[in-house]
Design an enzyme around this catalytic site. Structure first.
Site, mmCIF file in Angstrom:
data_model
loop_
_atom_site.group_PDB
_atom_site.id
_atom_site.type_symbol
_atom_site.label_atom_id
_atom_site.label_comp_id
_atom_site.label_asym_id
_atom_site.label_seq_id
_atom_site.Cartn_x
_atom_site.Cartn_y
_atom_site.Cartn_z
ATOM 1 N N LYS A 114 0.883 -1.178 0.000
ATOM 2 C CA LYS A 114 0.000 0.000 0.000
ATOM 3 C C LYS A 114 0.916 1.222 0.000
ATOM 4 O O LYS A 114 1.221 1.804 1.045
ATOM 5 C CB LYS A 114 -0.917 -0.026 1.229
ATOM 6 C CG LYS A 114 -2.052 0.969 1.166
ATOM 7 C CD LYS A 114 -3.069 0.695 2.263
ATOM 8 C CE LYS A 114 -4.089 1.805 2.410
ATOM 9 N NZ LYS A 114 -5.023 1.920 1.287
HETATM 10 C C1 LIG Z 1 -6.597 0.063 -4.057
HETATM 11 C C2 LIG Z 1 -7.297 -0.489 -2.863
HETATM 12 N N1 LIG Z 1 -7.806 -1.717 -2.923
HETATM 13 C C3 LIG Z 1 -8.453 -2.264 -1.878
HETATM 14 C C4 LIG Z 1 -8.614 -1.553 -0.693
HETATM 15 C C5 LIG Z 1 -9.321 -2.192 0.452
HETATM 16 O O1 LIG Z 1 -8.395 -2.562 1.457
HETATM 17 P P1 LIG Z 1 -8.814 -2.577 2.966
HETATM 18 O O2 LIG Z 1 -10.034 -3.409 3.070
HETATM 19 O O3 LIG Z 1 -7.656 -3.180 3.668
HETATM 20 O O4 LIG Z 1 -9.057 -1.181 3.382
HETATM 21 C C6 LIG Z 1 -8.092 -0.261 -0.593
HETATM 22 C C7 LIG Z 1 -8.231 0.504 0.642
HETATM 23 O O5 LIG Z 1 -7.323 0.572 1.411
HETATM 24 C C8 LIG Z 1 -7.412 0.278 -1.699
HETATM 25 O O6 LIG Z 1 -6.912 1.511 -1.641
#
Ligand SMILES: Cc1ncc(COP(=O)(O)O)c(C=O)c1O
Length: 363
Positions: free
Chosen positions: A174
């Site tokens: 991330k």
């Molecule tokens: C690109 C992306 N995909 C998926 C998610 C979902 O991830 P999470 O459930 O850990 O927030 C996020 C959010 O953080 C995101 O930015």
């Protein structure tokens, strides 16, 4: 140059925590600043997390804190960010921050980035000479895709932009830089009158939204793209998978074709910010009956009950920030301080557990 017609929907931020955790200390919000020549501003060298803290009858409870912080550590590792922070330091800093904020519910944002050493500045792409800085901030954040979205669903499009290819930018980290791709997807969607865009991977299979994972419900079975479709291993995605297991709903990781979105019975997004948001149309094609589907509603309702502390979670998902409060229903009622580290501690103890953040194996 750009049309202003896009229905940009951003949520109001009524309250912001007035302190920010910075490398082991709490500093004033106004002092949490960086130099404009910091490496991160020029080369996108940051990794971050987004974590929700929910209001419960036992006070604020942080949702899947350890899993988020483990993903944070994983992202840092992928980008060779050799920092000093341990899982328990980051978890306890977040607990302390929420306690200090006085907020009943909030969104927590840890970030680690390459900064600038003003005594020995370095301006090249090589990130190694630049010091790392770690901050955690918090604010009260409403429904990401709008208040109505949770019930009524959102209208989305398939983006002309593809998701990152696995060998260019790792989607499983991330990183701030990944969100330049997300911004292209999001801006295109908004300017064309959609709430969100769904990106395909480099092979043309469904990947994810600009800030959410995606689920397809077809014939009573729940499907979601695998990690190999260039998705972020979402913590909410993992929660949905585990909730489906508990509810007796079959859930599978599958590569998904674009056309499957149009003929699905139901679609929904999952994410920390978006939570569980139904999708009512894709490219102006109505999905199912054009609202929140029955399966989506069951999963959504179980999810929200868990976040409110009103339903036992499949795992130890809620960290209650008030020391005297009980843990989630059915647990041993212990306080949630991770490893008993004292507030704002600079302890460098090893984490006790390694938390699994990759998708739950479902096949
Ligand atoms: C690109 C992306 N995909 C998926 C998610 C979902 O991830 P999470 O459930 O850990 O927030 C996020 C959010 O953080 C995101 O930015």
């Amino acid at each position: 140059m750009f049309s202003k017609e896009g229905k940009a929907k951003d949520v109001a931020t009524p309250r912001i925590c007035d302190v920010v955790w910075h490398d082991g200390q709490f500093i004033d919000w106004n002092d949490a600043r960086v130099h404009v020549m910091s490496h991160v501003l020029h080369y996108g060298s940051s990794i971050f997390e987004g974590i929700r803290c929910y209001a419960t009858k036992d006070g604020p409870a942080i949702f899947r804190l350890k899993e988020h912080m483990q993903r944070f550590l994983n992202s840092a590792k992928i980008y060779r960010m050799d920092h000093q922070w341990k899982l328990d330091d980051l978890c306890n800093a977040s607990i302390d921050l929420v306690n200090r904020s006085g907020l009943e519910q909030c969104y927590i944002r840890p970030i680690l980035f390459r900064s600038l050493d003003e005594a020995r500045p370095a301006f090249g792409v090589n990130p190694f000479p630049n010091p790392l800085a770690c901050y955690i901030g918090a604010w009260d954040w409403g429904k990401y895709l709008g208040d109505e979205a949770i019930e009524k669903g959102v209208d989305v499009c398939v983006s002309t932009w593809n998701r990152l290819t696995p060998n260019s930018m790792p989607a499983m980290a991330k990183s701030g830089a990944n969100y330049m791709n997300s911004q292209l997807i999001k801006m295109e969607a908004l300017l064309n009158g959609f709430a969100e865009g769904i990106a395909l991977d480099d092979r043309g299979y469904v990947s994810e939204g600009s800030g959410e994972n995606i689920f397809v419900v077809s014939g009573g079975i729940v499907l979601t793209p695998p990690l190999s479709s260039s998705i972020l291993p979402g913590i909410t995605r993992d929660s949905v998978i585990q909730i489906c297991h508990e509810l007796g709903i079959t859930v599978k990781e599958r590569t998904i074709q674009r056309a499957a979105l149009y003929v699905a019975d139901e679609l929904f997004f999952s994410g920390t910010a978006a939570e569980i948001t139904p999708i009512r149309s894709v490219d102006r094609i109505t999905v199912g009956t054009g609202g929140r589907g029955e399966v989506t509603e069951r999963i959504q309702s179980a999810f929200f009950d868990v976040t409110k502390g009103e339903r036992k979670a499949p795992g130890d998902w809620l960290t209650y920030v008030k020391a005297s409060k009980n843990s989630q229903p059915g647990s041993n009622g212990q306080t949630e301080r991770v490893k008993g580290v004292t507030p704002s501690s600079n302890s460098r103890t090893e984490p006790v557990l390694k938390y699994q953040t990759a998708a739950t194996a479902i096949d």
